[in-house]
Each structure stands twice: as structure tokens, then as C-alpha cells.
Design an enzyme around this catalytic site. Structure first.
Site, PDB file in Angstrom:
ATOM      1  N   HIS A 106     -14.676  22.826 -43.084  1.00 52.40           N
ATOM      2  CA  HIS A 106     -14.714  22.394 -41.677  1.00 52.40           C
ATOM      3  C   HIS A 106     -13.483  21.530 -41.400  1.00 52.40           C
ATOM      4  CE1 HIS A 106     -15.826  20.420 -37.987  1.00 52.40           C
ATOM      5  NE2 HIS A 106     -16.696  21.402 -37.805  1.00 52.40           N
ATOM      6  N   GLU A 120     -12.867  28.200 -35.842  1.00 54.13           N
ATOM      7  CA  GLU A 120     -13.059  26.957 -35.102  1.00 54.13           C
ATOM      8  C   GLU A 120     -11.698  26.331 -34.817  1.00 54.13           C
ATOM      9  OE1 GLU A 120     -17.247  25.335 -35.528  1.00 54.13           O
ATOM     10  OE2 GLU A 120     -16.052  24.433 -37.106  1.00 54.13           O
TER      11      GLU A 120
HETATM   12  P1  PGA Z   1     -18.605  21.127 -31.181  1.00 52.87           P
HETATM   13  O1  PGA Z   1     -18.396  21.282 -32.749  1.00 52.87           O
HETATM   14  O2  PGA Z   1     -19.546  22.221 -30.748  1.00 52.87           O
HETATM   15  O3  PGA Z   1     -19.168  19.757 -30.998  1.00 52.87           O
HETATM   16  O4  PGA Z   1     -17.269  21.298 -30.553  1.00 52.87           O
HETATM   17  C1  PGA Z   1     -18.302  22.535 -33.370  1.00 52.87           C
HETATM   18  C2  PGA Z   1     -18.086  22.365 -34.851  1.00 52.87           C
HETATM   19  O5  PGA Z   1     -17.284  21.499 -35.235  1.00 52.87           O
HETATM   20  O6  PGA Z   1     -18.730  23.041 -35.673  1.00 52.87           O
END
Ligand code: PGA
Length: 249
Positions: free
Chosen positions: A93, A164
Site C-alpha cells: 500500500h 491505487e
Molecule cells: P481512500 O483510500 O478510499 O480513503 O482514498 C483508499 C486506499 O488507500 O486503499
């Protein structure tokens, strides 16, 4: 199969996590079409797992150590997480990469450790705002995929990738999501890239400021196999609406 995953990050106390899990017990959706999963803090993982015991909701860790059993103070291995009933773990992540300094080599070890332990790694990849501005999106994603996957023998159902974009992740409330048309384009590119590793059938999820209002615009994209939701997944009503809307696609 589509996926709706909730990454609870470090937003909730243990009590709040259990209350949210209790709330999720009652939601109904077609389990043959959608896999719903939650990623609580490690402290709440067992409690949330027990609370959701008679549901189809899967549980994952946000993070695992690559080290196995032994003298590793402060570490929690993939094997330990698997042992208490988790089926997935996030790996790589961007908050781990950028705040806690995890390198690509580090992440590779976690992918391998997860697989050895029987967990499905949810490998998160994404470019920063700076990468984007410099036209380096594909370069960044290619490198992250290559470092994590090259030479690994993974079954297509043994891995999930989450795109992401770092610039799209919210800091609690108002984030700037990646536009659906761009998301589709990047997902098509990622799927093509995954062919390099014979992993073209691996699901690719989108994450970054997904909420109840925009979830359908992602879930309806042909190359988006689901969503990884952060802050919006920590509120029972909102996450239930996201699941209902996303699962109706
Ligand atoms: P968010 O986070 O939906 O708060 O933008 C997504 C993530 O980091 O998995």
C-alpha cells in the site's frame, strides 16, 4: 467475480471496528457475484473475524512481516495472520511505501511470504503526483509490477492487484479520485502488463477516494474487477450503500 474491499487503515478503535462488523453482518448481496472483504487493524482482526463468522465476508490484514516464526520483535507474520482465519493481505500500500519506507524489494518478500502462508496478496501499485506530472505513470507501475512479480509462480486465483494512484487516495475525507475513463485506460494497460507474467486473469481493483456516489462509475467499467475503499468503508451506512450499489452491477 467482482470485489468490494474495505481498508480500515488506522481509523477505528477496536470497539468501533467490532460495531462496524456487527453492522455488516446484516447486509445482503449476491455472494456468487461479489466478494466483500474487510481489512481491519491487526488488533481487531480476530474480533472482526469472529463477528463475521457466519457471513461470506472475507478478512485480510493490512500488512504482514515477511519473516516467519521466530525472534522478530514487533512483527506479525503472514502465517500468524493466516492461522487466525484471514485469507488476504494488502501488500505494498502506498502508505506503507511512502510513510514507512517499504521498498520494492521489501514488498516482493511480503508477496512471497503471503503466498507461502496461503494468503492472497492484494498487491497495491500506483504512481505519485510527481510521477504523473513527469509522464512516468507507466514507468512506475511497470517497475512495481516487475519487482513484485517477476519469476514468481502464482496461480491466477492466488493474487489480486489494486491500482491505487497515490494522488487519488483521500486523507480522511475529500480526495480527488482518478476519473473513470482514465481508470479504465490504466486498467487495460495493467492487464496487458500482467500478460508478461501469465497473470492476465488476475483481478485488478481500483482504489482512491471511492465513495457511495462514485462506486458505480468504477464497478461498471469493463476492466475494473472491483474497488478497494478506504475512509468510506469505515462508516457503516456508507459502506453498506457502497456494497449495495456495487453489487447491483
Ligand atoms: P481512500 O483510500 O478510499 O480513503 O482514498 C483508499 C486506499 O488507500 O486503499
Amino acid at each position: 467475480m467482482k470485489y468490494i474491499f474495505g481498508n480500515w487503515k488506522m481509523y477505528l478503535s477496536h470497539k468501533e471496528a467490532i460495531t462496524l462488523a456487527v453492522r455488516l453482518k446484516d447486509i445482503s448481496y449476491d455472494v456468487s457475484e461479489v466478494t466483500v472483504g474487510v481489512f481491519p487493524s491487526l488488533l481487531s482482526l480476530v474480533g472482526v473475524k469472529n463477528t463475521l463468522a457466519h457471513t461470506a465476508i472475507t478478512i485480510g490484514a493490512q500488512h504482514v512481516a515477511w519473516t516467519p516464526v521466530g525472534p522478530y520483535t514487533g512483527a506479525v507474520s503472514a502465517a500468524l495472520v493466516h492461522d487466525v482465519g484471514a485469507t488476504h493481505t494488502l501488500v505494498g500500500h502506498s502508505e506503507r511505501r511512502h510513510i514507512f519506507g517499504e521498498s520494492n524489494d521489501n514488498i516482493r518478500k511480503r508477496v512471497e511470504a503471503a503466498i507461502v502462508a496461503g494468503l492472497i496478496p492484494v498487491l497495491c501499485i500506483g504512481e505519485t503526483q510527481e510521477d504523473l506530472a513527469q509522464g512516468k505513470r507507466e514507468y512506475r507501475l511497470k517497475k512495481q509490477l516487475m519487482k513484485a512479480l517477476a519469476g514468481l509462480d502464482i496461480a491466477p486465483d492466488g493474487l489480486i492487484v489494486a491500482y491505487e494512484p497515490v494522488w487519488a487516495i483521500s486523507h480522511g475525507s475529500n480526495g480527488k479520485p482518478c476519473m473513470p475513463a482514465d481508470t479504465e485506460e490504466v486498467h487495460v494497460w495493467i492487464k496487458k502488463e500482467l500478460e508478461e507474467y501469465n497473470l492476465q486473469r488476475v483481478p485488478v481493483l481500483y482504489g482512491g477516494s471511492v465513495n457511495a456516489e462514485n462506486v458505480v462509475s468504477y464497478m461498471s467499467l469493463p476492466s475494473v474487477d472491483g474497488v478497494l475503499v478506504g475512509s468510506a468503508s469505515t462508516k457503516g451506512d456508507v459502506f453498506s450503500t457502497i456494497i449495495a450499489a456495487g453489487a447491483s452491477m
